[in-house]
Design a protein around this motif. Sequence first.
Motif, PDB file in Angstrom:
ATOM      1  N   ALA A   1       0.853  -1.190   0.000  1.00  0.00           N
ATOM      2  CA  ALA A   1       0.000   0.000   0.000  1.00  0.00           C
ATOM      3  C   ALA A   1       0.891   1.243   0.000  1.00  0.00           C
ATOM      4  O   ALA A   1       0.969   1.966   0.990  1.00  0.00           O
ATOM      5  CB  ALA A   1      -0.923  -0.005   1.212  1.00  0.00           C
ATOM      6  N   PRO A   2       1.571   1.509  -1.111  1.00  0.00           N
ATOM      7  CA  PRO A   2       2.578   2.583  -1.133  1.00  0.00           C
ATOM      8  C   PRO A   2       2.014   3.972  -0.920  1.00  0.00           C
ATOM      9  O   PRO A   2       2.730   4.870  -0.473  1.00  0.00           O
ATOM     10  CB  PRO A   2       3.204   2.449  -2.530  1.00  0.00           C
ATOM     11  CG  PRO A   2       2.192   1.711  -3.346  1.00  0.00           C
ATOM     12  CD  PRO A   2       1.502   0.787  -2.401  1.00  0.00           C
ATOM     13  N   GLY A   3       0.728   4.170  -1.215  1.00  0.00           N
ATOM     14  CA  GLY A   3       0.151   5.495  -1.063  1.00  0.00           C
ATOM     15  C   GLY A   3      -0.664   5.682   0.196  1.00  0.00           C
ATOM     16  O   GLY A   3      -1.273   6.742   0.389  1.00  0.00           O
ATOM     17  N   ALA A   4      -0.679   4.701   1.071  1.00  0.00           N
ATOM     18  CA  ALA A   4      -1.548   4.762   2.245  1.00  0.00           C
ATOM     19  C   ALA A   4      -0.903   5.526   3.394  1.00  0.00           C
ATOM     20  O   ALA A   4       0.313   5.494   3.579  1.00  0.00           O
ATOM     21  CB  ALA A   4      -1.891   3.350   2.711  1.00  0.00           C
ATOM     22  N   ARG A   5      -1.747   6.185   4.172  1.00  0.00           N
ATOM     23  CA  ARG A   5      -1.324   6.681   5.481  1.00  0.00           C
ATOM     24  C   ARG A   5      -1.476   5.519   6.454  1.00  0.00           C
ATOM     25  O   ARG A   5      -2.565   4.929   6.569  1.00  0.00           O
ATOM     26  CB  ARG A   5      -2.159   7.868   5.937  1.00  0.00           C
ATOM     27  CG  ARG A   5      -1.770   8.375   7.341  1.00  0.00           C
ATOM     28  CD  ARG A   5      -2.366   9.724   7.641  1.00  0.00           C
ATOM     29  NE  ARG A   5      -2.040  10.200   8.978  1.00  0.00           N
ATOM     30  CZ  ARG A   5      -0.884  10.747   9.333  1.00  0.00           C
ATOM     31  NH1 ARG A   5       0.095  10.873   8.436  1.00  0.00           N
ATOM     32  NH2 ARG A   5      -0.670  11.166  10.561  1.00  0.00           N
ATOM     33  N   VAL A   6      -0.408   5.184   7.153  1.00  0.00           N
ATOM     34  CA  VAL A   6      -0.427   4.053   8.079  1.00  0.00           C
ATOM     35  C   VAL A   6      -0.321   4.584   9.498  1.00  0.00           C
ATOM     36  O   VAL A   6       0.622   5.304   9.840  1.00  0.00           O
ATOM     37  CB  VAL A   6       0.731   3.072   7.790  1.00  0.00           C
ATOM     38  CG1 VAL A   6       0.672   1.892   8.757  1.00  0.00           C
ATOM     39  CG2 VAL A   6       0.672   2.582   6.349  1.00  0.00           C
TER      40      VAL A   6
END
Length: 268
Positions: A164-169
């Motif tokens: 999930a390279p574009g996710a805020r984690v």
Amino acid sequence: MRRFRIQSWATAVLLAGACTLAGPATAPAAPNRAALDYVALGDSYSAGVGAGDYLTEGASCLRSGRAYPALWAAAHATSFAFAACNGAKTGDVLKKQLGALNGRTRLVSLTVGGSDAGWAKVMALCALPGTTGCLTAVGTARAYVDKTLPGDLDRLYSAIRGKAPGARVVVLGYPHFYQLHGSCSRGLDDTERAALNAAIDHLDGMIAKHATGHGFAFADPRTAFTGHEICSAGPWLRSVEVLDLTESYHPNASGQSLGYLPVFTRAA
């Protein structure tokens, strides 16, 4: 795991009123590959063990409609995958829960690390009479956090970012279990309670260090739970049930809605 939406009825339980201790870390079925805006990963603290109102899908995971991910999704998410599961360690999340992630995932939440450190054994021993066994078990858990958990966290965090390279984690920690010098007249003494709280500080510190090192947000629930620990006048955590530790030391419905949910909301 089949993707599903938490229906709006979950908001009606928002105000309804401790690391995973028991239960299998089974995974739901493979997800639909449609876009998933929000994915909730992790252990019993994210599944909502202790909050009641458990969902029928993936029943062994004890996912609750009162858990902070379900409550947040009901108010915000256009799409939600609830993968968190009772009993999950970092390896379980890595192997069984990341299928819900993809390049369109925009938000991920995660609690994990308590089960890896062996809190089930720690709390079982601390529930027995005497302090020696409890303090020894706490020391063993702290040693695991120092020596082994960092590598486990790094592998998991790297895998999450890769899928999930574009996710805020947002990685959330764990609250203190006990209010010291509180209202409890029985059970653990304050030496044991203080050692447990200090071990949680140690665990949260390690999680925060590695989460931020991967560019993730760390959300700390300890301040939110201050004054609402076990032995306080209004606890947001379930006390120990010696015959069944499954829900012991976990947030109740108020702990999820008034403790974890605001902490996650600010970080999300």
